[in-house]
Design a protein around this motif. Structure first.
Motif, PDB file in Angstrom:
ATOM      1  N   PRO A  91      11.251  18.998 -14.703  1.00 40.36           N
ATOM      2  CA  PRO A  91      10.528  17.718 -14.694  1.00 40.36           C
ATOM      3  C   PRO A  91       9.030  17.882 -14.920  1.00 40.36           C
ATOM      4  O   PRO A  91       8.432  18.900 -14.537  1.00 40.36           O
ATOM      5  CB  PRO A  91      10.824  17.149 -13.301  1.00 40.36           C
ATOM      6  CG  PRO A  91      11.164  18.336 -12.466  1.00 40.36           C
ATOM      7  CD  PRO A  91      11.840  19.306 -13.388  1.00 40.36           C
ATOM      8  N   GLU A  92       8.458  16.878 -15.549  1.00 41.26           N
ATOM      9  CA  GLU A  92       7.002  16.847 -15.734  1.00 41.26           C
ATOM     10  C   GLU A  92       6.313  16.738 -14.382  1.00 41.26           C
ATOM     11  O   GLU A  92       6.812  16.077 -13.471  1.00 41.26           O
ATOM     12  CB  GLU A  92       6.609  15.650 -16.606  1.00 41.26           C
ATOM     13  CG  GLU A  92       7.034  15.763 -18.060  1.00 41.26           C
ATOM     14  CD  GLU A  92       6.043  16.593 -18.858  1.00 41.26           C
ATOM     15  OE1 GLU A  92       4.970  16.901 -18.317  1.00 41.26           O
ATOM     16  OE2 GLU A  92       6.371  16.938 -20.013  1.00 41.26           O
ATOM     17  N   PRO A  93       5.145  17.377 -14.208  1.00 39.13           N
ATOM     18  CA  PRO A  93       4.439  17.266 -12.929  1.00 39.13           C
ATOM     19  C   PRO A  93       3.891  15.864 -12.722  1.00 39.13           C
ATOM     20  O   PRO A  93       3.552  15.160 -13.678  1.00 39.13           O
ATOM     21  CB  PRO A  93       3.307  18.296 -13.070  1.00 39.13           C
ATOM     22  CG  PRO A  93       3.083  18.416 -14.542  1.00 39.13           C
ATOM     23  CD  PRO A  93       4.435  18.233 -15.176  1.00 39.13           C
ATOM     24  N   ASP A  94       3.823  15.463 -11.492  1.00 42.53           N
ATOM     25  CA  ASP A  94       3.248  14.161 -11.159  1.00 42.53           C
ATOM     26  C   ASP A  94       1.725  14.215 -11.298  1.00 42.53           C
ATOM     27  O   ASP A  94       1.110  15.272 -11.119  1.00 42.53           O
ATOM     28  CB  ASP A  94       3.604  13.770  -9.723  1.00 42.53           C
ATOM     29  CG  ASP A  94       5.096  13.541  -9.548  1.00 42.53           C
ATOM     30  OD1 ASP A  94       5.737  13.082 -10.519  1.00 42.53           O
ATOM     31  OD2 ASP A  94       5.610  13.835  -8.454  1.00 42.53           O
ATOM     32  N   PRO A  95       1.104  13.071 -11.621  1.00 39.83           N
ATOM     33  CA  PRO A  95      -0.369  13.036 -11.676  1.00 39.83           C
ATOM     34  C   PRO A  95      -0.973  13.456 -10.336  1.00 39.83           C
ATOM     35  O   PRO A  95      -0.410  13.191  -9.275  1.00 39.83           O
ATOM     36  CB  PRO A  95      -0.669  11.568 -11.987  1.00 39.83           C
ATOM     37  CG  PRO A  95       0.571  11.057 -12.647  1.00 39.83           C
ATOM     38  CD  PRO A  95       1.714  11.789 -11.999  1.00 39.83           C
ATOM     39  N   VAL A  96      -2.115  14.131 -10.410  1.00 40.46           N
ATOM     40  CA  VAL A  96      -2.754  14.653  -9.204  1.00 40.46           C
ATOM     41  C   VAL A  96      -3.820  13.673  -8.720  1.00 40.46           C
ATOM     42  O   VAL A  96      -4.681  13.234  -9.498  1.00 40.46           O
ATOM     43  CB  VAL A  96      -3.380  16.036  -9.475  1.00 40.46           C
ATOM     44  CG1 VAL A  96      -4.071  16.569  -8.216  1.00 40.46           C
ATOM     45  CG2 VAL A  96      -2.313  17.010  -9.965  1.00 40.46           C
ATOM     46  N   TYR A 143     -16.634  16.180  -8.581  1.00 46.71           N
ATOM     47  CA  TYR A 143     -15.938  17.436  -8.279  1.00 46.71           C
ATOM     48  C   TYR A 143     -14.448  17.188  -8.073  1.00 46.71           C
ATOM     49  O   TYR A 143     -13.593  17.917  -8.589  1.00 46.71           O
ATOM     50  CB  TYR A 143     -16.549  18.075  -7.022  1.00 46.71           C
ATOM     51  CG  TYR A 143     -15.760  19.238  -6.488  1.00 46.71           C
ATOM     52  CD1 TYR A 143     -15.896  20.516  -7.032  1.00 46.71           C
ATOM     53  CD2 TYR A 143     -14.858  19.064  -5.425  1.00 46.71           C
ATOM     54  CE1 TYR A 143     -15.170  21.586  -6.534  1.00 46.71           C
ATOM     55  CE2 TYR A 143     -14.131  20.132  -4.935  1.00 46.71           C
ATOM     56  CZ  TYR A 143     -14.279  21.387  -5.496  1.00 46.71           C
ATOM     57  OH  TYR A 143     -13.561  22.432  -5.015  1.00 46.71           O
ATOM     58  N   GLY A 144     -14.105  16.152  -7.297  1.00 48.39           N
ATOM     59  CA  GLY A 144     -12.701  15.836  -7.035  1.00 48.39           C
ATOM     60  C   GLY A 144     -11.936  15.508  -8.302  1.00 48.39           C
ATOM     61  O   GLY A 144     -10.782  15.922  -8.474  1.00 48.39           O
ATOM     62  N   GLU A 145     -12.547  14.768  -9.211  1.00 47.83           N
ATOM     63  CA  GLU A 145     -11.879  14.416 -10.470  1.00 47.83           C
ATOM     64  C   GLU A 145     -11.646  15.646 -11.333  1.00 47.83           C
ATOM     65  O   GLU A 145     -10.585  15.780 -11.967  1.00 47.83           O
ATOM     66  CB  GLU A 145     -12.707  13.378 -11.207  1.00 47.83           C
ATOM     67  CG  GLU A 145     -12.733  12.024 -10.505  1.00 47.83           C
ATOM     68  CD  GLU A 145     -13.676  11.040 -11.180  1.00 47.83           C
ATOM     69  OE1 GLU A 145     -14.432  11.484 -12.077  1.00 47.83           O
ATOM     70  OE2 GLU A 145     -13.672   9.848 -10.806  1.00 47.83           O
ATOM     71  N   TYR A 197      -3.715  19.457 -12.462  1.00 49.44           N
ATOM     72  CA  TYR A 197      -2.660  18.862 -13.284  1.00 49.44           C
ATOM     73  C   TYR A 197      -2.397  19.703 -14.533  1.00 49.44           C
ATOM     74  O   TYR A 197      -1.238  19.907 -14.927  1.00 49.44           O
ATOM     75  CB  TYR A 197      -3.040  17.442 -13.680  1.00 49.44           C
ATOM     76  CG  TYR A 197      -1.986  16.723 -14.479  1.00 49.44           C
ATOM     77  CD1 TYR A 197      -0.758  16.392 -13.916  1.00 49.44           C
ATOM     78  CD2 TYR A 197      -2.208  16.389 -15.814  1.00 49.44           C
ATOM     79  CE1 TYR A 197       0.217  15.735 -14.647  1.00 49.44           C
ATOM     80  CE2 TYR A 197      -1.226  15.741 -16.561  1.00 49.44           C
ATOM     81  CZ  TYR A 197      -0.023  15.423 -15.971  1.00 49.44           C
ATOM     82  OH  TYR A 197       0.939  14.782 -16.701  1.00 49.44           O
ATOM     83  N   VAL A 198      -3.453  20.214 -15.138  1.00 50.81           N
ATOM     84  CA  VAL A 198      -3.294  21.057 -16.335  1.00 50.81           C
ATOM     85  C   VAL A 198      -2.527  22.332 -15.990  1.00 50.81           C
ATOM     86  O   VAL A 198      -1.639  22.761 -16.738  1.00 50.81           O
ATOM     87  CB  VAL A 198      -4.669  21.386 -16.951  1.00 50.81           C
ATOM     88  CG1 VAL A 198      -4.542  22.465 -18.013  1.00 50.81           C
ATOM     89  CG2 VAL A 198      -5.298  20.124 -17.542  1.00 50.81           C
ATOM     90  N   ARG A 199      -2.861  22.939 -14.839  1.00 51.05           N
ATOM     91  CA  ARG A 199      -2.136  24.141 -14.423  1.00 51.05           C
ATOM     92  C   ARG A 199      -0.668  23.831 -14.152  1.00 51.05           C
ATOM     93  O   ARG A 199       0.221  24.627 -14.490  1.00 51.05           O
ATOM     94  CB  ARG A 199      -2.789  24.753 -13.179  1.00 51.05           C
ATOM     95  CG  ARG A 199      -4.105  25.461 -13.463  1.00 51.05           C
ATOM     96  CD  ARG A 199      -4.482  26.365 -12.303  1.00 51.05           C
ATOM     97  NE  ARG A 199      -4.650  25.617 -11.069  1.00 51.05           N
ATOM     98  CZ  ARG A 199      -5.799  25.064 -10.668  1.00 51.05           C
ATOM     99  NH1 ARG A 199      -6.890  25.193 -11.436  1.00 51.05           N
ATOM    100  NH2 ARG A 199      -5.878  24.414  -9.540  1.00 51.05           N
TER     101      ARG A 199
END
Length: 336
Positions: A94-99, A134-136, A143-145
């Motif tokens: 499955p694709e990862p969920d947005p972080v 920083y959080g963004e 998410y990229v990882r």
């Protein structure tokens, strides 16, 4: 109220009567018919007109309870021949969920908020803005990882699926061992390549059958008695047929590349494993979709069941009657 006052043994026998008249499948039906003596002595007309409830009530007792337990055990043993298995499919990671960036922002603010005093409102707003940025960034990086990890795992799964579809030896062998891990019959040897495979399946002995045979008396009562040899051997042969059809279904489901399958049925003896049957089957035949197919194959194949004597006892094949490669498989199975 009727259910509340009905004795428990009567309820159990009533349920057993339902099992007899509504069998799970044809294989059980055949064995249970033999056990209960259908086609044996003809009952009187009065007995034939009894309701199932009155028969159950008449059969209440120790032997009726033994018969009910034996019928339940026979049905459980034969259920292996009715199992269906989901075909192996390509694994989709499955694709990862947005972080969510908020946790990163809050931790960064908690770490840096002491850099400004309470009256330094401008500095506080600046730190909050930097914490938000920083959080963004951290959320995007995470998410990229996760996407990269998902793609790597998907590539590995696709490679394994391709190996399985091509019939690569280790992939097919692993798949067959995995699918039999929780099976009543155990795979102890596999030799697979391309579209063909040979598997050695360790099967139960006749001692797994109930100690007594359920039957109906001439007066219509449900009872239990010692197994006649012929009926006992017939029940055991039916059980082996159920395991054969289950083994074929498990293997076809696990390995889509296999078209030809050789199944060697083994049984534990005193100090070795003996061969009960050695049969070859083809996926295209389609007979394995029938629950009775296993018994038919074992009755017709050249090296199906070796049944001897008036009671049709199931005996192991002598080593001289086996194919030359079977002893090698037996030695290999001892290491399993």
């Amino acid at each position: 109220m009727k259910n509340a006052v009905t004795p428990r043994p009567t309820k159990q026998v009533s349920r057993t009567a339902y099992v007899v008249t509504h069998p799970v499948g044809a294989a059980e039906n055949k064995i249970i018919d033999v056990a209960l003596g259908s086609g044996g002595r003809r009952r009187t007309a009065g007995v034939g007109r009894r309701s199932s409830a009155s028969q159950a009530a008449a059969g209440v007792g120790v032997r009726a309870a033994e018969a009910a337990a034996a019928l339940e055990e026979l049905t459980r043993l034969m259920a292996v021949g009715h199992q269906r298995f989901t075909e192996a499919q390509r694994l989709l990671v499955p694709e990862p969920d947005p972080v969510d960036a908020k946790p990163f922002m809050e931790r960064e603010w908690a770490r840096r908020k002491t850099e400004a005093r309470w009256w330094q409102r401008g500095r506080q707003r600046e730190i909050r803005r930097e914490a938000r940025d920083y959080g963004e960034r951290r959320a995007v990086d995470t998410y990229v990882r996760a996407q990269r990890d998902q793609q790597e795992r998907q590539s590995l799964a696709d490679a394994q699926w391709d190996d399985l579809c091509r019939g690569e030896r280790s992939a097919v062998t692993t798949a067959i061992f995995d699918v039999f891990r929780d099976s009543p019959s155990q795979v102890v040897a596999v030799d697979a390549c391309g579209s063909e495979a040979t598997i050695g399946v360790l099967l139960p002995g006749p001692q797994v059958l109930p100690e007594k045979m359920p039957h109906t008396t001439p007066t219509g009562r449900l009872s239990a008695k010692a197994w006649p040899k012929t009926e006992f051997n017939e029940a055991y042969a039916g059980l082996l047929g159920a395991h054969l059809v289950a083994a074929s279904r498990r293997t076809w489901a696990a390995a889509p590349s296999l078209m030809q399958l050789r199944i060697i049925g083994l049984r534990e003896a005193d100090v070795r494993r003996e061969v009960l049957f050695d049969v070859e089957i083809c996926r295209a035949d389609g007979g394995w979709n029938s629950d009775d197919w296993g018994a038919s194959v074992l009755g017709e194949a050249r090296r199906g069941l070796n049944r001897v004597g008036k009671s049709r006892e199931v005996r192991a094949w002598a080593e001289g009657d086996l194919s030359p490669d079977v002893p090698l498989l037996l030695r290999r199975s001892k290491r399993s």
